[in-house]
Design a protein around this motif. Structure first.
Motif, PDB file in Angstrom:
ATOM      1  N   THR A   6       0.737  -0.724  -0.501  1.00 19.25           N
ATOM      2  CA  THR A   6      -0.479   0.137   0.030  1.00 19.25           C
ATOM      3  C   THR A   6       0.518   1.280   0.465  1.00 19.25           C
ATOM      4  OG1 THR A   6      -0.218  -0.276   2.287  1.00 19.25           O
ATOM      5  CG2 THR A   6      -2.328  -1.230   1.329  1.00 19.25           C
ATOM      6  N   LEU A   7       0.078   2.389  -0.482  1.00 19.58           N
ATOM      7  CA  LEU A   7       0.895   3.487  -0.400  1.00 19.58           C
ATOM      8  C   LEU A   7       0.415   4.561   0.626  1.00 19.58           C
ATOM      9  CD1 LEU A   7       1.045   4.522  -3.998  1.00 19.58           C
ATOM     10  CD2 LEU A   7       2.914   2.887  -2.666  1.00 19.58           C
ATOM     11  N   ARG A   8       1.661   5.551   1.392  1.00 24.09           N
ATOM     12  CA  ARG A   8       0.777   6.817   2.029  1.00 24.09           C
ATOM     13  C   ARG A   8       1.678   7.461   1.961  1.00 24.09           C
ATOM     14  NH1 ARG A   8       4.365   6.875   5.651  1.00 24.09           N
ATOM     15  NH2 ARG A   8       5.878   5.162   6.595  1.00 24.09           N
ATOM     16  N   PRO A   9       1.251   8.583   2.582  1.00 26.40           N
ATOM     17  CA  PRO A   9       2.548  10.196   2.230  1.00 26.40           C
ATOM     18  C   PRO A   9       3.348   9.852   3.216  1.00 26.40           C
ATOM     19  CG  PRO A   9       0.206   9.975   3.198  1.00 26.40           C
ATOM     20  CD  PRO A   9      -0.379   8.532   3.197  1.00 26.40           C
ATOM     21  N   ALA A  10       4.236  10.750   3.084  1.00 26.09           N
ATOM     22  CA  ALA A  10       5.887  10.430   4.109  1.00 26.09           C
ATOM     23  C   ALA A  10       5.095  11.090   4.617  1.00 26.09           C
ATOM     24  CB  ALA A  10       7.003  10.535   2.751  1.00 26.09           C
ATOM     25  N   VAL A  11       5.632  11.403   5.551  1.00 31.20           N
ATOM     26  CA  VAL A  11       6.002  11.742   6.874  1.00 31.20           C
ATOM     27  C   VAL A  11       7.385  12.178   8.217  1.00 31.20           C
ATOM     28  CG1 VAL A  11       3.629  10.790   7.771  1.00 31.20           C
ATOM     29  CG2 VAL A  11       5.919   9.742   9.005  1.00 31.20           C
TER      30      VAL A  11
END
Length: 164
Positions: A6-11
């Motif tokens: 899955t993809l998620r925003p970088a933090v």
């Protein structure tokens, strides 16, 4: 291997992982691998992660089914006086991408790139650039996603994609 990710925003907390991905990207050729220290003290490579995130930085992280980060792509804006490898002009973001070796060739890099390109276009950028060493197998991925060689500085190619 069936790729489930899955993809998620970088933090902000992803900074150390992005540094790992810079090392992976720099060490794409196993027979020319450079020590982590050598990569992360190279001034051009440091530009990609120093102070993550700065205003304007955008990134995406790929995670496996267990939530383990396996790849990342992000872009930064550089100036002529503070340029990295793929600088083409002020206001043109430079894309950086790295994927763990066992996750290469299964769509992670393509998914990361497409999402980041989508976000750059949505932010109003007209072009996005990247740098790749000549001979790197990833060049084929970049070409298939619309990137074209804009400059050649052996052993590197600067590639650009129009977003509009």
């Amino acid at each position: 291997m069936v790729a489930s990710f899955t993809l998620r925003p970088a933090v902000p907390a992803d900074g150390p992982f992005l540094a790992e991905m810079v090392v992976e990207a720099a060490n794409w050729h196993a027979q020319r691998a450079r020590p982590k220290f050598a990569v992360l003290t190279d001034p051009a490579h440091v530009h990609y992660v120093s102070g993550w995130p700065r205003p304007g930085d955008v990134g995406v992280v790929a995670e496996d089914a267990d939530g383990e980060a396996v790849g990342a792509a992000w872009y930064r804006i550089f100036t002529k006086d503070d340029a990295a490898h793929g600088y083409v002009a002020t206001g043109v973001p430079e894309l950086i991408i790295g994927v763990r070796p066992m996750w290469r060739g299964v769509g992670v890099g393509r998914a990361l790139m497409r999402e980041l390109v989508r976000q750059a276009a949505a932010a109003g950028f007209v072009r996005i650039a990247l740098s790749v060493e000549q001979g790197n197998f990833a060049e084929g991925l970049y070409r298939s996603e619309g990137f074209r060689v804009a400059e050649v500085h052996p052993p590197r190619l600067t590639m650009v994609r129009r977003l509009t």
